[in-house]
Design an enzyme around this catalytic site. Structure first.
Site, short mmCIF file in Angstrom:
data_model
loop_
_atom_site.label_atom_id
_atom_site.label_comp_id
_atom_site.label_asym_id
_atom_site.label_seq_id
_atom_site.Cartn_x
_atom_site.Cartn_y
_atom_site.Cartn_z
N ASN A 1 -25.19 -102.40 -8.27
CA ASN A 1 -24.88 -102.11 -7.04
C ASN A 1 -25.12 -102.45 -6.06
O ASN A 1 -26.23 -103.11 -6.06
CB ASN A 1 -26.96 -100.69 -7.64
N LYS B 1 -25.26 -101.58 -2.92
CA LYS B 1 -25.82 -101.48 -1.91
C LYS B 1 -24.95 -101.63 -0.55
O LYS B 1 -23.30 -101.55 -0.68
CB LYS B 1 -27.64 -102.11 -1.46
N HIS C 1 -29.99 -92.20 -5.39
CA HIS C 1 -30.41 -93.57 -6.08
C HIS C 1 -32.01 -93.13 -5.08
O HIS C 1 -31.53 -92.30 -3.59
CB HIS C 1 -29.45 -94.00 -5.20
N GLU D 1 -33.11 -94.88 -2.55
CA GLU D 1 -32.39 -95.14 -1.08
C GLU D 1 -32.52 -94.10 -0.12
O GLU D 1 -32.68 -93.72 0.08
CB GLU D 1 -31.67 -96.25 -0.88
N GLU E 1 -35.36 -95.04 -12.38
CA GLU E 1 -35.82 -96.65 -11.21
C GLU E 1 -36.78 -96.29 -10.74
O GLU E 1 -36.63 -95.10 -9.46
CB GLU E 1 -34.55 -96.01 -10.02
N GLY F 1 -36.26 -104.16 -5.80
CA GLY F 1 -36.17 -104.98 -4.62
C GLY F 1 -36.99 -105.25 -4.44
O GLY F 1 -37.93 -106.37 -3.66
N SER G 1 -35.42 -104.47 -10.08
CA SER G 1 -35.81 -105.88 -9.95
C SER G 1 -35.47 -106.09 -11.94
O SER G 1 -35.76 -107.08 -12.19
CB SER G 1 -37.67 -105.68 -10.37
P1 PGA Z 1 -33.47 -103.36 -7.89
O1 PGA Z 1 -32.43 -102.44 -7.21
O2 PGA Z 1 -32.59 -104.18 -8.54
O3 PGA Z 1 -32.25 -105.19 -6.05
O4 PGA Z 1 -34.21 -103.48 -7.47
C1 PGA Z 1 -31.76 -101.51 -8.27
C2 PGA Z 1 -31.55 -100.33 -7.60
O5 PGA Z 1 -32.28 -100.03 -6.11
O6 PGA Z 1 -30.48 -99.57 -7.77
#
Ligand code: PGA
Length: 251
Positions: free
Chosen positions: A9, A11, A96, A98, A168, A174, A215
């Site tokens: 992903n 983003k 997701h 976010e 998640e 993140g 992460s």
């Molecule tokens: P990250 O994000 O690996 O940077 O923690 C995962 C995601 O948001 O799908």
């Protein structure tokens, strides 16, 4: 053992020119494996570029990060499921964290989006996960299972069997703080049990990939994939570097 699924992903990273460079660097190292599924999910502006840069590499799929609830119309800035499919996407992220926490996406919207994805030939990748406050209050499992049931509420017939799920935890995204393999395994087992209840046939529920996200890195991916109920990973930060992504997918 199921085929592991690796989803990148990106983003809001990599416009078309950077996306093209990424794909060429990644493909120069990553050799096709038939025992795994690899998906790249670029921002909408780079979808077509990634599809053409992949060319004949049919071992790598492309997905879209978000689709709108409506099929078309006056929704400035949005991407419909049909457009994403037309641009070459095969999969759509839905719900997701976010989208839920930054853009206020509701469970009802995730339900409509999952159904829209199917209507347009896209596989929905439904993301679920609790916040740290919810975990501290002991509500992690109930929150996750509620998001799962709600996101699948509008699906009919055999559609629930075609979904992909990603657990998640919001506190792991993140932040550099990954769930322990044991925590991920326990939640994945609870998700699997709920899917079995919803679908009614254990064999079919077992085929639904449940990915872990939050992460994930080249260093910790193996320990996550080794636990029984984790079928793959959804990777943000570590997927925007072609070398790191290659290391993850080559695990
Ligand atoms: P990250 O994000 O690996 O940077 O923690 C995962 C995601 O948001 O799908």
């Amino acid at each position: 053992m199921k085929q592991p699924v690796f989803v990148a992903n990106w983003k809001m990273n990599h416009g078309p020119s950077e996306a093209e460079k990424f794909v060429s660097r990644f493909l120069s190292k990553y050799k096709a494996h038939t025992d795994r599924t690899v998906v790249i999910v670029p921002p909408a502006a780079s979808l077509s570029t990634v599809v053409s840069a992949l060319g004949r590499r049919k071992d790598i799929m492309v997905g879209v990060q978000n689709i709108h609830t409506e099929a078309k119309g006056a929704f400035t800035g949005e991407t419909s499921a049909e457009m994403a499919r037309d641009a070459g996407a095969k999969l759509a992220l839905v719900g997701h964290s976010e989208r839920r926490h930054v853009f206020g996406e509701t469970d009802e919207a995730t339900a409509i989006k999952c159904a829209r994805a199917f209507e347009n030939g896209l596989t929905p990748l439904l993301c679920v996960g609790e916040t740290i406050q919810q975990r501290d209050r002991g509500e992690a499992e109930s929150v996750v299972l509620r998001q799962l049931r709600a996101g699948m509420a509008n699906l009919k017939d055999s559609q629930p069997r075609g979904i992909v799920v990603a657990y998640e935890p919001v506190w792991a995204i993140g932040t550099g703080r990954t769930a322990t393999p044991a925590d991920a395994d326990a939640m994945h087992e609870a998700i699997r049990a709920e899917l079995t209840k919803m679908i009614g046939v254990k064999k079919d529920a077992t085929k639904i990939p449940i990915l872990y996200g939050g992460s994930v890195t080249a260093e910790n991916v193996r320990s996550l994939l080794e636990v029984g109920h984790v079928d793959g990973v959804l990777v943000g930060g570590a997927s925007i570097d072609p070398n790191k992504w290659n290391a993850i997918c080559s695990t």
